[in-house]
Design a protein around this motif. Structure first.
Motif, short mmCIF file in Angstrom:
data_model
loop_
_atom_site.label_atom_id
_atom_site.label_comp_id
_atom_site.label_asym_id
_atom_site.label_seq_id
_atom_site.Cartn_x
_atom_site.Cartn_y
_atom_site.Cartn_z
N GLN A 1 -105.29 92.20 -12.75
CA GLN A 1 -104.66 91.16 -13.57
C GLN A 1 -104.35 89.92 -12.76
O GLN A 1 -104.51 88.79 -13.23
CB GLN A 1 -103.36 91.70 -14.20
CG GLN A 1 -103.57 92.63 -15.37
CD GLN A 1 -104.29 91.95 -16.53
OE1 GLN A 1 -105.47 92.22 -16.77
NE2 GLN A 1 -103.60 91.09 -17.24
N GLN A 2 -103.91 90.13 -11.52
CA GLN A 2 -103.64 88.98 -10.65
C GLN A 2 -104.93 88.22 -10.32
O GLN A 2 -104.95 86.99 -10.31
CB GLN A 2 -102.97 89.46 -9.36
CG GLN A 2 -101.55 89.99 -9.59
CD GLN A 2 -100.96 90.64 -8.36
OE1 GLN A 2 -101.65 90.86 -7.37
NE2 GLN A 2 -99.69 90.98 -8.41
N SER A 3 -106.01 88.96 -10.08
CA SER A 3 -107.29 88.32 -9.78
C SER A 3 -107.83 87.58 -11.00
O SER A 3 -108.49 86.54 -10.87
CB SER A 3 -108.32 89.37 -9.33
OG SER A 3 -107.90 90.01 -8.15
N LEU A 4 -107.53 88.09 -12.18
CA LEU A 4 -108.05 87.50 -13.41
C LEU A 4 -107.58 86.06 -13.59
O LEU A 4 -108.31 85.22 -14.12
CB LEU A 4 -107.62 88.35 -14.61
CG LEU A 4 -108.24 88.00 -15.95
CD1 LEU A 4 -109.75 88.14 -15.89
CD2 LEU A 4 -107.68 88.90 -17.05
N THR A 5 -106.38 85.77 -13.12
CA THR A 5 -105.85 84.40 -13.22
C THR A 5 -106.77 83.42 -12.52
O THR A 5 -107.06 82.33 -13.04
CB THR A 5 -104.45 84.33 -12.60
OG1 THR A 5 -103.58 85.23 -13.30
CG2 THR A 5 -103.88 82.91 -12.70
N TYR A 6 -107.27 83.80 -11.35
CA TYR A 6 -108.16 82.92 -10.59
C TYR A 6 -109.56 82.91 -11.19
O TYR A 6 -110.21 81.86 -11.23
CB TYR A 6 -108.20 83.37 -9.13
CG TYR A 6 -106.85 83.34 -8.46
CD1 TYR A 6 -106.31 82.15 -8.00
CD2 TYR A 6 -106.10 84.50 -8.32
CE1 TYR A 6 -105.07 82.10 -7.40
CE2 TYR A 6 -104.85 84.48 -7.71
CZ TYR A 6 -104.34 83.28 -7.26
OH TYR A 6 -103.10 83.24 -6.67
N VAL A 7 -110.02 84.07 -11.66
CA VAL A 7 -111.35 84.15 -12.26
C VAL A 7 -111.43 83.25 -13.49
O VAL A 7 -112.45 82.58 -13.72
CB VAL A 7 -111.68 85.61 -12.63
CG1 VAL A 7 -112.98 85.69 -13.43
CG2 VAL A 7 -111.81 86.46 -11.37
N CYS A 8 -110.37 83.21 -14.27
CA CYS A 8 -110.37 82.43 -15.50
C CYS A 8 -110.45 80.93 -15.23
O CYS A 8 -110.80 80.15 -16.13
CB CYS A 8 -109.12 82.74 -16.33
SG CYS A 8 -109.18 84.34 -17.19
N GLU A 9 -110.12 80.51 -14.03
CA GLU A 9 -110.17 79.09 -13.70
C GLU A 9 -111.59 78.62 -13.40
O GLU A 9 -111.87 77.41 -13.45
CB GLU A 9 -109.27 78.80 -12.50
CG GLU A 9 -107.78 78.98 -12.78
CD GLU A 9 -106.93 78.78 -11.54
OE1 GLU A 9 -107.52 78.58 -10.46
OE2 GLU A 9 -105.70 78.83 -11.64
N SER A 10 -112.49 79.55 -13.10
CA SER A 10 -113.84 79.18 -12.69
C SER A 10 -114.59 78.36 -13.74
O SER A 10 -115.21 77.34 -13.41
CB SER A 10 -114.64 80.42 -12.30
OG SER A 10 -114.08 81.03 -11.16
N PRO A 11 -114.59 78.77 -15.04
CA PRO A 11 -115.28 77.93 -16.03
C PRO A 11 -114.72 76.52 -16.11
O PRO A 11 -115.47 75.56 -16.30
CB PRO A 11 -115.07 78.70 -17.34
CG PRO A 11 -114.86 80.12 -16.93
CD PRO A 11 -114.10 80.03 -15.63
N VAL A 12 -113.41 76.38 -15.96
CA VAL A 12 -112.79 75.05 -16.02
C VAL A 12 -113.23 74.21 -14.82
O VAL A 12 -113.52 73.01 -14.95
CB VAL A 12 -111.26 75.17 -16.06
CG1 VAL A 12 -110.61 73.79 -16.01
CG2 VAL A 12 -110.82 75.92 -17.30
N ILE A 13 -113.29 74.83 -13.66
CA ILE A 13 -113.74 74.10 -12.46
C ILE A 13 -115.16 73.60 -12.63
O ILE A 13 -115.50 72.48 -12.26
CB ILE A 13 -113.62 75.01 -11.21
CG1 ILE A 13 -112.14 75.28 -10.90
CG2 ILE A 13 -114.32 74.39 -10.01
CD1 ILE A 13 -111.92 76.30 -9.81
N LEU A 14 -116.01 74.43 -13.25
CA LEU A 14 -117.39 74.02 -13.48
C LEU A 14 -117.47 72.90 -14.52
O LEU A 14 -118.30 71.99 -14.41
CB LEU A 14 -118.23 75.21 -13.91
CG LEU A 14 -118.52 76.22 -12.79
CD1 LEU A 14 -119.16 77.48 -13.36
CD2 LEU A 14 -119.42 75.61 -11.73
#
Length: 211
Positions: A182-195
């Motif tokens: 769950q903690q990792s998911l927070t960072y993973v979810c930011e990837s599409p926004v960064i792109l």
């Protein structure tokens, strides 16, 4: 690459994603397993960010131009810094002639296609990640129920006591894994926004070189 954008730019980004007309490219609210706070937008649309010459739909064959294809891959790569990308674009534009607008548009189309493809893969990975979390949560619930049933008994046999201990160990382990994911998911979810931000920035930088 972590880029900080001004609030006005991020607001414009959010607005453009909200008002896109095509239902295929609109935010998808039909996936109950989507775990991110950010809305699920399966695909971007170049018209959301490009204000230069029109880009055909489907996208043109930018790979047919070897120089454009090579540069598009460099610009789409997250390891390429903003400064490097800006210099590459400026150098490319400086060598263009009467076809300047056409080839710069083709360059953006190529970089956009690569970024959107990577982003789509990441979104698919997030979906698989979320399904694994759901399965783990269901397993945790089942394990807790089994442990609670044993704990409710007035007495336990040796085998039952061993089973309860194993269940309790499993609960601790699965809970730890669930929380870490769950903690990792927070960072993973930011990837599409960064792109998305990368695509917007490239559009703005390439458009600055248009005649």
């Amino acid at each position: 690459m972590n880029r900080i954008f001004p609030p006005a730019f991020l607001a414009a980004l959010a607005l453009s994603l909200a008002v896109t007309a095509s239902p295929v490219r609109a935010a998808d609210f039909s996936d109950p397993e989507w775990p991110c706070i950010q809305r699920k937008v399966p695909h971007l649309w170049p018209g959301q960010m490009w204000a230069g010459p029109p880009i055909p739909d489907p996208l043109p064959d930018w790979r047919a131009d070897a120089d454009v294809a090579e540069l598009a891959h460099l610009l789409a790569a997250r390891r390429t810094s903003d400064a490097e990308a800006e210099a590459l674009i400026a150098d490319f534009a400086a060598g263009l002639g009467e076809d300047r607008a056409q080839r710069l548009t083709l360059l953006f189309a190529g970089a956009f296609a690569l970024i959107d493809a990577e982003r789509t893969q990441i979104i698919g990975g997030i979906g698989r990640y979320a399904r694994k979390q759901t399965a783990l949560a269901d397993r945790l619930d089942a394990t807790r129920e089994a442990a609670s049933a044993l704990e409710a008994r007035p007495s336990l046999s040796f085998d039952e006591a061993d089973k309860l201990e194993a269940l309790q160990d499993q609960i601790l382990w699965d809970t730890r894994i669930f929380k870490e994911r769950q903690q990792s998911l927070t960072y993973v979810c930011e990837s599409p926004v960064i792109l998305e931000q990368r695509a917007f920035w490239l559009a703005r930088t390439i458009m600055a070189q248009l005649p």
